[in-house]
Design an enzyme around this catalytic site. Structure first.
Site, PDB file in Angstrom:
ATOM      1  N   LYS A 190       0.817  -0.932   0.172  1.00 10.91           N
ATOM      2  CA  LYS A 190      -0.161   0.185  -0.012  1.00 10.91           C
ATOM      3  C   LYS A 190       0.672   1.469  -0.121  1.00 10.91           C
ATOM      4  O   LYS A 190       1.795   1.605   1.219  1.00 10.91           O
ATOM      5  CB  LYS A 190      -0.649  -0.296   1.308  1.00 10.91           C
ATOM      6  CG  LYS A 190      -2.289  -1.184   1.311  1.00 10.91           C
ATOM      7  CD  LYS A 190      -3.006  -1.136   2.562  1.00 10.91           C
ATOM      8  CE  LYS A 190      -1.867  -1.353   3.577  1.00 10.91           C
ATOM      9  NZ  LYS A 190      -3.166  -1.633   4.619  1.00 10.91           N
ATOM     10  N   GLY A 196      -8.822   3.713  10.156  1.00  9.56           N
ATOM     11  CA  GLY A 196      -9.138   2.818  10.093  1.00  9.56           C
ATOM     12  C   GLY A 196      -8.873   2.315   8.140  1.00  9.56           C
ATOM     13  O   GLY A 196      -9.828   0.766   7.800  1.00  9.56           O
ATOM     14  N   THR A 197      -8.370   2.960   7.645  1.00 10.03           N
ATOM     15  CA  THR A 197      -7.801   2.726   6.686  1.00 10.03           C
ATOM     16  C   THR A 197      -7.670   1.459   5.916  1.00 10.03           C
ATOM     17  O   THR A 197      -7.623   0.418   4.710  1.00 10.03           O
ATOM     18  CB  THR A 197      -6.746   3.932   5.183  1.00 10.03           C
ATOM     19  OG1 THR A 197      -7.165   5.043   5.785  1.00 10.03           O
ATOM     20  CG2 THR A 197      -7.186   3.418   4.090  1.00 10.03           C
ATOM     21  N   GLY A 198      -6.197   0.809   6.420  1.00 10.36           N
ATOM     22  CA  GLY A 198      -6.055  -0.511   6.051  1.00 10.36           C
ATOM     23  C   GLY A 198      -6.858  -1.647   7.366  1.00 10.36           C
ATOM     24  O   GLY A 198      -6.844  -2.528   5.937  1.00 10.36           O
ATOM     25  N   CYS A 199      -7.409  -1.288   7.871  1.00 10.34           N
ATOM     26  CA  CYS A 199      -8.168  -2.591   8.459  1.00 10.34           C
ATOM     27  C   CYS A 199      -9.964  -2.272   7.332  1.00 10.34           C
ATOM     28  O   CYS A 199     -10.206  -3.792   6.725  1.00 10.34           O
ATOM     29  CB  CYS A 199      -8.906  -1.520   9.698  1.00 10.34           C
ATOM     30  SG  CYS A 199      -8.222  -1.865  11.143  1.00 10.34           S
ATOM     31  N   THR A 247      -8.254   9.839   7.706  1.00  9.85           N
ATOM     32  CA  THR A 247      -8.319   8.348   7.333  1.00  9.85           C
ATOM     33  C   THR A 247      -8.397   7.843   8.416  1.00  9.85           C
ATOM     34  O   THR A 247      -7.867   6.778   7.765  1.00  9.85           O
ATOM     35  CB  THR A 247      -7.154   8.851   6.233  1.00  9.85           C
ATOM     36  OG1 THR A 247      -6.512   9.081   7.332  1.00  9.85           O
ATOM     37  CG2 THR A 247      -7.398   9.608   5.545  1.00  9.85           C
TER      38      THR A 247
END
Length: 263
Positions: free
Chosen positions: A173, A206-209, A204
């Site tokens: 990412k 929580g983007t990865g989860c 932003t």
């Protein structure tokens, strides 16, 4: 039947990341979300004020309770905190006939450590080998491989370095790089570059989860890895664009953006 996805992750009391983000994403994408809580955090828009991991027996019991009765079509992992938890979850996934999306969570959005340094070897040797897709961000790439990615051209060798630990696919990412939000998905032979415009929005959390859960939701529906990742990228791009202020710090992405008429 509605496909079932199991998240194995920590709880975010502020509701923006962790299990709360995972379950919201799964609902938005039309799958049934189930959960194994690995840790409880005291967390808000300003950071993580405390974290307490659950005993391995509690994590194992939750997992077996769900898988042995209900079954799962995909598994997603997030915060695992310790080497003992990483190894226990890796063993559970290895014995489950379902694709697994491993988000090797090391640090929170605010820079708070969510994985003990002693657990990194277990992530490399136990967890990554059972992953259908691993989804590290650039900080996590550096933690796992020692490689610092500072440009798009450095993403390919970073992906190769992560693949050496055994996941079938890796999604590097590149959201921390300047310019468009670009990610690289590869299995070592096939390559897919995913690009989206960067939205001028600081909210932003929580983007990865959210991205990892969206990928798991796609896999549970029977999509191929490239198809699931492309759909997840589209969903999370919309969620970032609609991210909203909450509290005094960094607010969350909007998991329900597809349902709001004003977005």
């Amino acid at each position: 039947m509605i496909p079932g996805v199991l998240t194995v992750a920590g709880s975010d009391s502020g509701g923006g990341a962790g299990i709360q983000a995972d379950l919201k994403t799964m609902l938005a994408l039309g799958v049934h979300g189930m959960s194994v809580v690995t840790a409880v955090t005291a967390q808000n828009s300003l950071g993580v004020q405390g974290a307490w991991e659950l005993p391995v027996e509690a994590v194992r019991a939750q997992y077996r309770s769900v898988v042995d009765d209900i079954g799962v079509q995909a598994v997603k992992t997030g915060m695992l905190a310790s080497a003992e938890l990483v190894e226990a979850v890796a063993d559970l996934i290895a014995g489950t006939d379902a694709p697994a999306v491993v988000d090797p969570v090391g640090v929170s959005k605010h820079g708070d450590a969510l994985l003990a340094a002693s657990a990194l070897d277990s992530v490399r040797s136990k967890l990554l080998p059972v992953a259908t897709v691993a989804t590290p961000n650039l900080d996590e790439v550096a933690q796992i491989t020692g490689l610092r990615v500072e440009s798009e051209r450095e993403m390919r060798p970073a992906a190769a370095a992560v693949l050496e630990y055994g996941p079938r696919w890796v999604l590097i990412k590149g959201g921390h790089l300047p310019g468009d939000a670009v990610d690289l998905l590869t299995d070592g032979s096939e390559e897919h570059w995913l690009r989206a415009p960067r939205h001028d929005n600081r909210h932003t959390h929580g983007t990865g989860c959210t991205l990892a859960s969206a990928i798991a939701s796609g896999l549970a529906k029977g999509r191929s890895v490239p198809e699931a990742v492309a759909a997840a990228k589209e969903y999370v791009t919309g969620a970032v664009a609609a991210g909203f202020a909450l509290g005094g710090g960094i607010g969350p992405v909007d998991h329900g953006w597809p349902f709001r008429g004003d977005v």
